[in-house]
Design a protein around this motif. Structure first.
Motif, PDB file in Angstrom:
ATOM      1  N   VAL A 196      24.128  -2.697  53.150  1.00  0.00           N
ATOM      2  CA  VAL A 196      24.450  -1.366  53.415  1.00  0.00           C
ATOM      3  C   VAL A 196      25.730  -0.986  54.402  1.00  0.00           C
ATOM      4  O   VAL A 196      26.526  -0.198  53.951  1.00  0.00           O
ATOM      5  CB  VAL A 196      23.023  -0.887  54.193  1.00  0.00           C
ATOM      6  N   ARG A 237      28.991   1.263  53.241  1.00  0.00           N
ATOM      7  CA  ARG A 237      29.348   2.186  54.178  1.00  0.00           C
ATOM      8  C   ARG A 237      30.800   1.990  54.500  1.00  0.00           C
ATOM      9  O   ARG A 237      31.506   2.891  54.758  1.00  0.00           O
ATOM     10  CB  ARG A 237      28.620   2.192  55.527  1.00  0.00           C
ATOM     11  N   TRP A 259      31.774  -0.251  60.753  1.00  0.00           N
ATOM     12  CA  TRP A 259      30.923  -0.956  59.691  1.00  0.00           C
ATOM     13  C   TRP A 259      31.404  -2.696  59.466  1.00  0.00           C
ATOM     14  O   TRP A 259      30.332  -3.314  58.862  1.00  0.00           O
ATOM     15  CB  TRP A 259      30.818  -0.113  58.523  1.00  0.00           C
ATOM     16  N   ALA A 318      20.297  -7.212  54.026  1.00  0.00           N
ATOM     17  CA  ALA A 318      20.006  -5.717  53.735  1.00  0.00           C
ATOM     18  C   ALA A 318      21.011  -4.971  54.559  1.00  0.00           C
ATOM     19  O   ALA A 318      21.510  -4.119  53.995  1.00  0.00           O
ATOM     20  CB  ALA A 318      18.511  -5.169  53.872  1.00  0.00           C
ATOM     21  N   THR A 319      21.118  -5.555  55.726  1.00  0.00           N
ATOM     22  CA  THR A 319      21.979  -4.684  56.750  1.00  0.00           C
ATOM     23  C   THR A 319      23.376  -5.061  56.069  1.00  0.00           C
ATOM     24  O   THR A 319      24.183  -4.123  56.175  1.00  0.00           O
ATOM     25  CB  THR A 319      21.727  -5.296  58.113  1.00  0.00           C
TER      26      THR A 319
END
Lengths: 782, 99, 164
Positions: free
Chosen positions: C17, C21, C34, C13-14
């Protein structure tokens, strides 16, 4: 070959010889000479004439040899044996069941006519050496003359009708060429055309006759004799076999006779012969007196069985041939009275004598008619050559008796003497040759039952003597007139002179060859090249009659022995030996109780074997009849002499100018002068009404229909191509091309944004494509 | 652990990287997106290596890392050069190759 | 097992995301940072996949060197500090469907092929020894080629970045 020995006769094998076997050379030599003259004649020292004379001399020698060997052959045969002709044939061309051959058929008739043609041709060629000296077309004249002789010789010895036809046509062609020898004058070329077309009209009959005979006879001749339906022997045998359908053979005989009418100048196709005098005098004496014009007579004599059966010659009291012959004798003799041109008198005389020959043939007097061919050739040729001699040396190339001749007996003794001899022969005075031939004709005509025609013959003899006396008087007696008096009368050259040698006339001023004949010189005798032939011919005119002198008994009748085909029945198994081999037939006689029994030929069908000639009758000679005919002749001569003297010399007012004073006589005179208005009828009525409408219709057809079709097709094509251009080419094709270019351009313009040069765009496109491809792949592979 | 979870992760990363390549104007950011893609591929490789019990995937992943490093080095060199000449690194303006 | 699963899901999930980004942020430096997160997460995943050596290499090379390169590049090209609105081009709108389609395709394929397949359970972690055996064994040639590539890259980078 099966030899059938009958009861009483021993049949001898017939003698043959080199000349008989190789008689086919006789026409070949002139033919080769013709080719040579055409090719190299102009370069030779005598301009080709030496080739002509030489070739005719060779032919003469060959035909004399042939005649001699034929006589041997006949003498070696037993009495009543059919002396078979020496026949050799080669196959020329085969197509579709028709076999055209060439070959020779030598029998008595061939031998006689061959000799006559070769002899007269040789003499005329020698004569022409002097007569036509300096002529503008000297070489071609001799070429045509030689070709003519070759053609006639070929026709005479032809063994089948196709070769006969070939020779016939060659003669017609040469006649045309020779009559129109000086074609620069319009009248000459018209005369040549008239001769050609008139004879051509008759030739229709020849073609019809030959075809009919072929189709009718071929089966029979192939089955019985192994010959084709063109073979003369085959046709003769077929005609006498009782096989032919009577209407077929009659129509064929009539058709063939129509050809004879044309060629031999019988009524009604005689109109070309007098006009043919437009040709040079040697031509007139060779073609139109002794040789070509007897071709028609020869045809009848050759295929005599056809006419004998078809026209029922001994059975009826009158048939087409005697009627035409009789009419011809009288009307042409009448016309001879009103001619001023000496050659025209002789021309009409020829027509009349031909009428005699036809009369004889039509009445069953075969041998006298053939004998008359023989004797007539000599004296008529002599007369023509004599007229030529007069024009050459005395009358300054004029043939007008009234204007330019007269009193010539003193200055031209040789010509005069030969002329007199020939005239006496023509009139039939004993012992000249004409007596033995012409009187025999008249005699036999009466003997065979044609009494009216015998009277006609006698009237003709009277008239012959009369007009010849008139002509002789005008030419040789009285006071010299015109050119004969030494006056070079240029202004007297009327339309007449279309008959004269205009060329040699103009040549007077330019050629030195006429130095011996100064135009203003007085009349004199001609040179040797002219007078020697005259003398030879006049001797023959005197003596040739003794070849068949019936008055003196059977042993004097040589011609009958040698020439007349015997009417015996012939048995043969005919095997044609290979090409060129001669057939030797051996004949048998059926039953002979006495050696002069009549054969069945001609009157009934032979039970076995074939007949080649019909049995004919021969009138026994009686001096009483001979004396009567001679009296008639003398009467005619005497009356004419007296009248001529009165009218022409003394100008007796009671007699002279009779025709202008008495209207009836005047009408008759103009009727004769206009030749019975026959020419007028032929040209203005027949030709105009038939030829002009046809030619106009043909022209209309050509212009409107044929050309119309062409123009129409052209117009349609033009319109079509216009349409195609506008619609297909401009609209469709061009538009396709243009639009494809526009399409390409617009595709290019549309695709241009993809080449923006921006990487992100490329990447976008790339990945979109990949995405879609991936999707498709995944779905497809489900 | 499912195999698919790793593979799905890799797929998602890949697609995000693709989006980044398409959508980004800055050359450096484009390179970063490419890095994303490369990393997703690595995950894939290693997942399969584990599934199959082999070490081929590891080797290959190492090689990819090495190559990626080289590529970034050269790529950034290029970007520098472009910046020197054009004073911008927006790829939209690098369109001399337009047709 | 469960711990690994939870660990996986968190890291995954990280990463997602962070990746999002990366491609959407307006700040270049933020995007780089990011990206670091993504790379770190990837390293974590590698460990979960029993690839320790690779994970460590990832951290060392990628995060240590590549990211530094990125930052240097950003600095040298005078990237705007702070928010920059001019970072997306006009194909943004195209990009979303493309990515989605691609994702869908891949998802379809993956589900079809692997379905519910589970990872084999094994405790043996791939050792460095094994990896090096592979490298210097069957895959030696690519190793040498790779060394050339790196050499070329180094030289190329120097040449490109020279000031002449």
């Amino acid at each position: 070959m099966r030899i059938f020995a009958a009861e009483s006769e021993i049949l001898a094998p017939l003698a043959t010889g080199w000349f008989l076997e190789n008689a086919w050379l006789i026409p070949v030599v002139p033919a080769i000479a013709f080719a040579l003259i055409i090719l190299i004649g102009k370069r030779l020292p005598m301009k080709g004439s030496e080739l002509g004379v030489l070739s005719m001399a060779i032919s003469l020698v060959l035909s004399a040899g042939t005649a001699y060997q034929w006589v041997q052959r006949v003498n070696g045969a037993s009495e009543e044996q059919f002396v078979s002709p020496v026949v050799r044939s080669w196959s020329w061309w085969q197509s579709g069941g028709f076999d055209f051959g060439i070959g020779q058929h030598i029998d008595g008739l061939s031998v006689v006519v061959l000799f006559v043609v070769a002899f007269i041709s040789t003499l005329v060629q020698v004569y022409s050496l002097e007569y036509l000296r300096g002529d503008r077309r000297y070489t071609h004249f001799f070429a045509a003359l030689t070709l003519f002789s070759g053609g006639m010789l070929a026709m005479v010895l032809a063994d089948n009708m196709i070769l006969f036809l070939l020779g016939w046509e060659i003669m017609g062609l040469c006649s045309f060429m020779l009559i129109g020898h000086w074609w620069e004058e319009d009248a000459n070329s018209r005369a040549a055309l008239k001769a050609f077309f008139t004879v051509r009209t008759g030739d229709m009959g020849l073609l019809v006759g030959i075809s009919m005979l072929y189709f009718a006879a071929n089966d029979w001749t192939q089955a019985n004799l192994g010959l084709s339906g063109f073979s003369i022997r085959g046709i003769s045998a077929w005609a006498l076999s009782g096989e032919p359908n009577s209407s077929v053979i009659t129509i064929a005989a009539v058709a063939l006779f129509i050809a004879s009418i044309g060629k031999s100048g019988q009524f009604p196709l005689h109109t070309w012969l007098p006009d043919a005098m437009a040709g040079p005098t040697p031509v007139s004496s060779l073609l139109h007196s002794s040789t070509m014009v007897v071709a028609g007579v020869f045809l009848v004599a050759r295929l005599y069985p056809v006419f004998f059966v078809g026209l029922d010659i001994l059975g009826s009291g009158g048939n087409l041939i005697v009627i035409i012959g009789g009419i011809t004798i009288v009307i042409s003799a009448a016309l001879a009275f009103v001619q001023n041109d000496i050659k025209r008198v002789l021309a009409y005389s020829t027509v009349s004598q031909l009428g005699y020959m036809m009369l004889g043939l039509g009445a069953g007097a075969w041998l006298p008619a053939v004998f008359h061919i023989f004797t007539h050739a000599f004296f008529k040729a002599c007369l023509f050559l004599g007229a030529g001699s007069i024009s050459h040396s005395a009358s300054h190339h004029s043939f007008d008796m009234k204007k330019d001749m007269g009193g010539l007996r003193k200055v031209m003794p040789i010509t005069f003497a030969t002329w007199i001899v020939s005239t006496l022969a023509l009139c039939g005075v004993f012992p000249f040759s004409g007596f033995f031939s012409k009187d025999e004709i008249i005699d036999n005509v009466g003997y065979n039952g044609y009494n009216t025609f015998m009277v006609v013959g006698l009237i003709g003899a009277f008239m012959t003597a009369a007009y010849m006396t008139r002509a002789t008087y005008l030419t040789f007696f009285g006071e010299p007139r015109g050119a004969s008096a030494g006056h070079a009368a240029h202004d007297s050259h009327s339309a007449h002179d279309s008959n004269t040698a205009h060329d040699s006339h103009s040549a007077h001023d330019s050629h030195d060859t006429h130095s011996a004949h100064d135009p203003h010189a007085t009349p004199h005798e001609s040179g040797l090249l002219i007078t020697v032939p005259l003398m030879i011919l006049s001797v023959l005119a005197l003596s040739s009659g003794f070849l068949n002198a019936t008055p003196f008994g059977e042993s004097w009748e040589r011609m009958k022995l040698w020439v007349e085909p015997r009417a015996s029945v012939v048995f043969e198994e005919s095997k044609s030996g290979g090409p060129g081999e001669s057939l030797n037939l051996v004949a048998g006689v059926v039953s002979a109780e006495d050696s002069h029994s009549k054969s069945v030929c001609g009157s009934a069908t032979p039970e076995e074997g074939v007949c080649y000639a019909p049995q004919l009758n021969h009138a026994p000679f009686k001096w009483s009849k001979a004396i009567m005919s001679m009296l008639i002749v003398f009467a005619g001569g005497a009356i004419s002499w007296i009248l001529s003297m009165l009218v022409f010399t003394k100008r007796d007012p009671r007699v002279a100018g009779l025709t202008s004073r008495i209207r009836l006589l005047g009408l008759g005179h103009s009727f004769l002068v206009n030749k019975y208005y026959l020419d007028h009828f032929y040209e203005k009525v027949v030709v105009r009404s038939v030829a002009y409408p046809i030619s106009r219709a043909a022209y209309w057809f050509n212009q409107n229909i044929l050309d119309g079709v062409l123009h129409g097709a052209a117009r349609v094509t033009t319109k079509l191509s216009d349409w195609v251009y506008k619609n297909v080419d401009q609209r469709v094709v061009d538009n396709t091309v243009n639009n494809s270019a526009v399409l390409t351009k617009s595709v290019g313009t549309a695709a241009q944004p993809t080449q923006s040069g921006r990487v992100s765009q490329y990447g976008a496109l790339l990945f979109s494509a990949t995405a879609i491809a991936a999707l498709v792949l995944v779905i497809v592979n489900t | 652990m499912f195999v698919n979870q790793f593979l799905f992760l890799a797929a998602v990363l890949f697609c995000i990287g693709v989006y980044g390549v398409i959508a980004r104007k800055n050359a450096v950011l484009m390179l970063m997106s490419i890095e994303l893609i490369l990393n997703s591929v690595n995950i894939n490789l290693l997942a399969f290596a584990m599934r199959n019990g082999s070490t081929d995937g590891h080797t290959f992943a190492l090689y990819i890392i090495a190559v990626a490093a080289a590529e970034v080095g050269v790529g950034l060199g290029l970007v520098l050069l472009v910046y020197r000449n054009k004073k911008t690194i927006s790829v939209d303006e690098l369109s001399e190759m337009r047709g | 097992m469960i711990a690994q699963n939870i660990g996986f899901w968190i890291i995954a999930a990280t990463m997602v995301v962070a990746a999002l980004r990366v491609v959407t942020t307006n700040n270049v430096v933020h995007a780089a940072l990011w990206l670091v997160v993504v790379l770190a997460g990837a390293a974590g995943q590698y460990i979960l996949l029993a690839a320790e050596f690779v994970a460590v290499t990832q951290v060392l090379v990628y995060i240590g060197a590549v990211m530094v390169l990125f930052l240097f590049g950003t600095m040298l090209t005078r990237a705007r500090i702070g928010s920059d609105s001019d970072l997306n081009n006009s194909y943004k709108k195209l990009g979303i469907p493309v990515a989605t389609v691609m994702l869908a395709a891949m998802a379809l394929a993956l589900i079809r092929s692997f379905g519910d397949e589970k990872m084999p359970v094994s405790d043996n972690i791939v050792s460095t020894q094994q990896v090096s055996d592979q490298i210097f064994g069957p895959y030696l040639l690519p190793f040498w080629a790779l060394s050339f590539v790196l050499l070329a890259a180094v030289i190329g980078a120097i040449v490109l970045a020279r000031k002449d």
